[in-house]
Design a protein around this motif. Structure first.
Motif, short mmCIF file in Angstrom:
data_model
loop_
_atom_site.label_atom_id
_atom_site.label_comp_id
_atom_site.label_asym_id
_atom_site.label_seq_id
_atom_site.Cartn_x
_atom_site.Cartn_y
_atom_site.Cartn_z
N TRP A 291 -6.21 -1.36 -0.84
CA TRP A 291 -6.16 -2.15 0.15
C TRP A 291 -6.75 -3.69 0.01
N ARG B 102 -4.66 -6.94 0.41
CA ARG B 102 -4.89 -7.96 1.41
C ARG B 102 -5.02 -9.09 0.60
N MET C 91 0.87 -1.21 -0.05
CA MET C 91 0.09 -0.02 -0.12
C MET C 91 0.89 1.06 0.01
#
Length: 288
Positions: free
Chosen positions: A228, A232, A45
């Motif tokens: 995100w 993930r 990120m």
């Protein structure tokens, strides 16, 4: 004294309590307290966060510059229209016409004040919308007039945090007639009648910039949320593969042990004579 000493102690205790609470809340975000999955997500990120921050600041600053330029052009246009309309009123000394012209400009959106000044510096007509903001300070108005006179009766702009103003000279154009040789070239040029000043509020810029900033923040929030989710998934995939490797390590070690167990058994009879020879050799060297 006892109460005074107790009060700072309670204050320090309260501050320490708040500090401990904040430290506990932020502790999972510390790099050395993160697990492998959290570190992978931060690494994935970080480029997205840097790009979103730089792009958002650049876009907002560019939008602010564009809005300021548009407001400046609008103030110049209104001042020029006021100067053209006020030419006849100044020439004919028609006070009612000048008041109506200034009032008409004041009806435009975001206009704070409209002022018509004679060539000698006397205010002929002025209108001020107090709900839009404060009028131009007299010192600033005088400096604009002096700057226009120094520049040969040119237009002058002045900007403040809450307003933008433009001064435009009011001049009567004269046509050059060839049949009148007695008219000198200086008399054929435009004659200065006065000045027209229009002041525009910057509240519209602030409102539009706020709306634009909220739109940009919403867009960046969507981009960051999508990034995100992708980070993930990537971190979960990598973590699952690493966990699979970790879980398979004992089985691999066991397979290697089973593979080398026959070889170890074959070398077991040879090991004892070798160890005996090494012991005798060291003992012989010790006696020597």
């Amino acid at each position: 004294r006892g109460q005074g000493a107790a009060a700072p102690a309670s204050t320090r205790k309260q501050r320490m309590t708040r500090g401990h609470i904040a430290a506990r809340m932020l502790r999972p975000l510390a790099w050395h307290h993160m697990d492998l999955r959290g570190r992978l997500m931060w690494l994935a990120m970080l480029p997205v966060l840097i790009f979103a921050t730089v792009w958002g600041v650049y876009v907002v600053r560019q939008r602010a510059a564009d809005l300021e330029a548009q407001l400046q052009q609008r103030a110049q246009l209104l001042a020029r229209q006021l100067a053209v309309a006020a030419d006849y009123g100044i020439f004919s000394f028609n006070q009612a016409a000048l008041d109506n012209i200034a009032q008409g400009v004041l009806r435009e959106s975001s206009v704070i004040s409209a002022t018509i000044i004679g060539a000698g510096g006397r205010v002929l007509a002025t209108r001020h919308a107090q709900e839009q903001g404060a009028a131009i300070p007299p010192g600033t108005l005088q400096s604009m007039l002096e700057a226009s006179r120094r520049n040969g009766s040119a237009g002058v702009s002045e900007q403040d945090v809450n307003w933008v103003a433009h001064l435009e000279p009011v001049s009567t154009p004269l046509l050059a007639v060839e049949d009148l040789p007695e008219v000198s070239p200086s008399q054929r040029s435009n004659t200065l009648q006065g000045y027209a000043i229009v002041q525009v509020s910057t509240r519209s810029i602030q409102t539009q910039l706020l709306e634009f900033g909220l739109s940009v923040m919403a867009l960046l929030a969507g981009v960051l949320f999508s990034g995100w989710i992708m980070a993930r998934r990537i971190s979960n995939n990598i973590d699952q593969r690493i966990q699979a490797v970790v879980q398979a390590a004992p089985e691999v070690a066991q397979q290697f042990a089973l593979l080398f167990d026959p070889l170890r058994r074959m070398l077991q009879p040879v090991r004892q004579p070798v160890e005996l020879l090494l012991f005798l050799r060291q003992h012989t060297r010790g006696k020597a």
